[in-house]
Design a protein around this motif. Sequence first.
Motif, short mmCIF file in Angstrom:
data_model
loop_
_atom_site.label_atom_id
_atom_site.label_comp_id
_atom_site.label_asym_id
_atom_site.label_seq_id
_atom_site.Cartn_x
_atom_site.Cartn_y
_atom_site.Cartn_z
N ALA A 1 0.80 -1.21 0.00
CA ALA A 1 0.00 0.00 0.00
C ALA A 1 0.84 1.27 0.00
CB ALA A 1 -0.93 0.00 1.20
N GLY A 2 2.16 1.12 0.01
CA GLY A 2 3.03 2.28 -0.02
C GLY A 2 3.37 2.85 1.34
N VAL A 3 3.01 2.14 2.41
CA VAL A 3 3.34 2.59 3.76
C VAL A 3 4.84 2.42 3.99
CG1 VAL A 3 2.99 2.18 6.23
CG2 VAL A 3 1.05 2.04 4.65
N THR A 4 5.46 3.40 4.58
CA THR A 4 6.89 3.33 4.88
C THR A 4 7.12 3.41 6.38
OG1 THR A 4 7.17 5.72 4.64
CG2 THR A 4 7.52 4.36 2.68
N LEU A 5 8.21 2.85 6.83
CA LEU A 5 8.62 2.92 8.23
C LEU A 5 10.04 3.48 8.28
CD1 LEU A 5 7.38 -0.53 9.59
CD2 LEU A 5 6.32 1.70 9.97
N PRO A 6 10.38 4.18 9.35
CA PRO A 6 11.76 4.72 9.45
C PRO A 6 12.76 3.62 9.77
CG PRO A 6 10.52 5.19 11.45
CD PRO A 6 9.54 4.59 10.49
N ALA A 7 13.97 3.80 9.29
CA ALA A 7 15.11 2.94 9.65
C ALA A 7 14.82 1.46 9.43
CB ALA A 7 15.51 3.19 11.10
N VAL A 8 14.25 1.12 8.27
CA VAL A 8 13.88 -0.27 8.02
C VAL A 8 15.11 -1.18 8.05
CG1 VAL A 8 12.99 -1.86 6.27
CG2 VAL A 8 11.77 0.26 6.78
N GLU A 9 16.15 -0.84 7.32
CA GLU A 9 17.33 -1.72 7.26
C GLU A 9 18.02 -1.87 8.62
OE1 GLU A 9 17.89 -3.65 4.85
OE2 GLU A 9 16.42 -2.77 3.51
N PRO A 10 18.24 -0.77 9.38
CA PRO A 10 18.82 -0.96 10.71
C PRO A 10 17.94 -1.82 11.63
CG PRO A 10 19.10 1.31 10.03
CD PRO A 10 18.22 0.66 9.00
N MET A 11 16.63 -1.67 11.51
CA MET A 11 15.74 -2.47 12.36
C MET A 11 15.77 -3.95 11.98
SD MET A 11 14.44 -0.78 14.81
CE MET A 11 13.11 -1.88 15.31
N ILE A 12 15.90 -4.23 10.70
CA ILE A 12 16.03 -5.63 10.28
C ILE A 12 17.32 -6.22 10.84
CG2 ILE A 12 16.44 -7.11 8.27
CD1 ILE A 12 14.48 -5.33 6.71
N ALA A 13 18.41 -5.47 10.74
CA ALA A 13 19.68 -5.94 11.31
C ALA A 13 19.59 -6.07 12.82
CB ALA A 13 20.81 -4.98 10.92
N ALA A 14 18.92 -5.11 13.47
CA ALA A 14 18.76 -5.17 14.92
C ALA A 14 17.97 -6.39 15.35
CB ALA A 14 18.08 -3.90 15.43
N SER A 15 17.05 -6.84 14.51
CA SER A 15 16.28 -8.03 14.87
C SER A 15 17.18 -9.25 15.00
CB SER A 15 15.19 -8.29 13.82
OG SER A 15 15.72 -8.72 12.57
N VAL A 16 18.19 -9.34 14.15
CA VAL A 16 19.13 -10.46 14.23
C VAL A 16 19.91 -10.39 15.55
CG1 VAL A 16 21.07 -11.62 13.11
CG2 VAL A 16 19.31 -10.49 11.72
N LEU A 17 20.37 -9.19 15.88
CA LEU A 17 21.13 -9.00 17.12
C LEU A 17 20.28 -9.30 18.35
CD1 LEU A 17 23.48 -7.91 18.84
CD2 LEU A 17 22.60 -5.60 18.41
N VAL A 18 19.09 -8.73 18.42
CA VAL A 18 18.26 -8.85 19.62
C VAL A 18 17.74 -10.27 19.81
CG1 VAL A 18 16.10 -8.12 20.71
CG2 VAL A 18 17.59 -6.43 19.63
N ILE A 19 17.21 -10.87 18.75
CA ILE A 19 16.65 -12.22 18.90
C ILE A 19 17.77 -13.22 19.15
CG2 ILE A 19 15.18 -13.99 17.87
CD1 ILE A 19 13.88 -11.78 16.18
N GLY A 20 18.95 -12.98 18.56
CA GLY A 20 20.09 -13.84 18.87
C GLY A 20 20.47 -13.78 20.33
N LEU A 21 20.47 -12.57 20.89
CA LEU A 21 20.78 -12.42 22.32
C LEU A 21 19.71 -13.09 23.19
CD1 LEU A 21 22.03 -8.72 22.48
CD2 LEU A 21 23.39 -10.79 22.80
N LEU A 22 18.45 -12.96 22.80
CA LEU A 22 17.38 -13.61 23.56
C LEU A 22 17.56 -15.12 23.57
CD1 LEU A 22 14.30 -11.54 22.30
CD2 LEU A 22 15.38 -11.41 24.56
N ALA A 23 18.00 -15.67 22.43
CA ALA A 23 18.27 -17.10 22.38
C ALA A 23 19.47 -17.47 23.23
CB ALA A 23 18.48 -17.54 20.93
N ALA A 24 20.51 -16.63 23.19
CA ALA A 24 21.73 -16.92 23.93
C ALA A 24 21.49 -17.00 25.43
CB ALA A 24 22.79 -15.86 23.62
N VAL A 25 20.66 -16.08 25.95
CA VAL A 25 20.39 -16.06 27.39
C VAL A 25 19.16 -16.88 27.75
CG1 VAL A 25 21.49 -13.81 27.64
CG2 VAL A 25 19.00 -13.94 27.30
#
Length: 209
Positions: A97-121
């Motif tokens: 629909a053309g909706v945009t969100l800010p900082a899409v690429e950093p947030m995608i990368a952050a998801s890898v970092l955060v969910i990886g940490l959640l798994a680690a602990v």
Amino acid sequence: MSHFAFHVSRKLPRALLALSLLGAATVASAHTGNDAGLHHSVASGFVHPFTGLDHLLAMLAVGLWSALSAAAIDRRVLWAPVGFATMLLVGALLGFAGVTLPAVEPMIAASVLVIGLLAAVRLRLPGWAAAAVVGAFALFHGVAHGAELAGVAARWAVIGGMVGATLLLHAAGLGAGLLLRRTGRWGAWLAGGGIASMGAALLGGALLA
């Protein structure tokens, strides 16, 4: 500590460093530009999540965290995977629909970092809360895909294939997590920490891009 666990603990820092360097080297290919021209069928949509390191690792990490953090292996381990897949689809519809969100690429990368940490602990959350956490990140993944496909005639077929691949990757992560439950804490630290290290490298690349 067993001899094997001791050996792994000595190797872990170097393994994580290697993963970080690999992540930094592949940031440029993780999710670049508009490649909607490559998307024309369910099959191409299914393959696409396997070609982006950020999407691939995030989807595996969701299943990994679900299995490693569960008090018992029952239907509750499905909360996060189903939440991620659902919000991925919602995000794709917003992207259509053309909706945009800010900082899409950093947030995608952050998801890898955060969910990886959640798994680690092995952080244990109520099922709905785990689904909300990963679903928030999945929205950014979906918007990125949807924006690529806006205006593409076969976009529904492509997104269907992507959701199918997402569920398969979640299942693979769940399977890996079930195996790692037998190893105790070090297995979670090795797998989750490795993914988080890759996420940190991807995030650094996204912020510098």
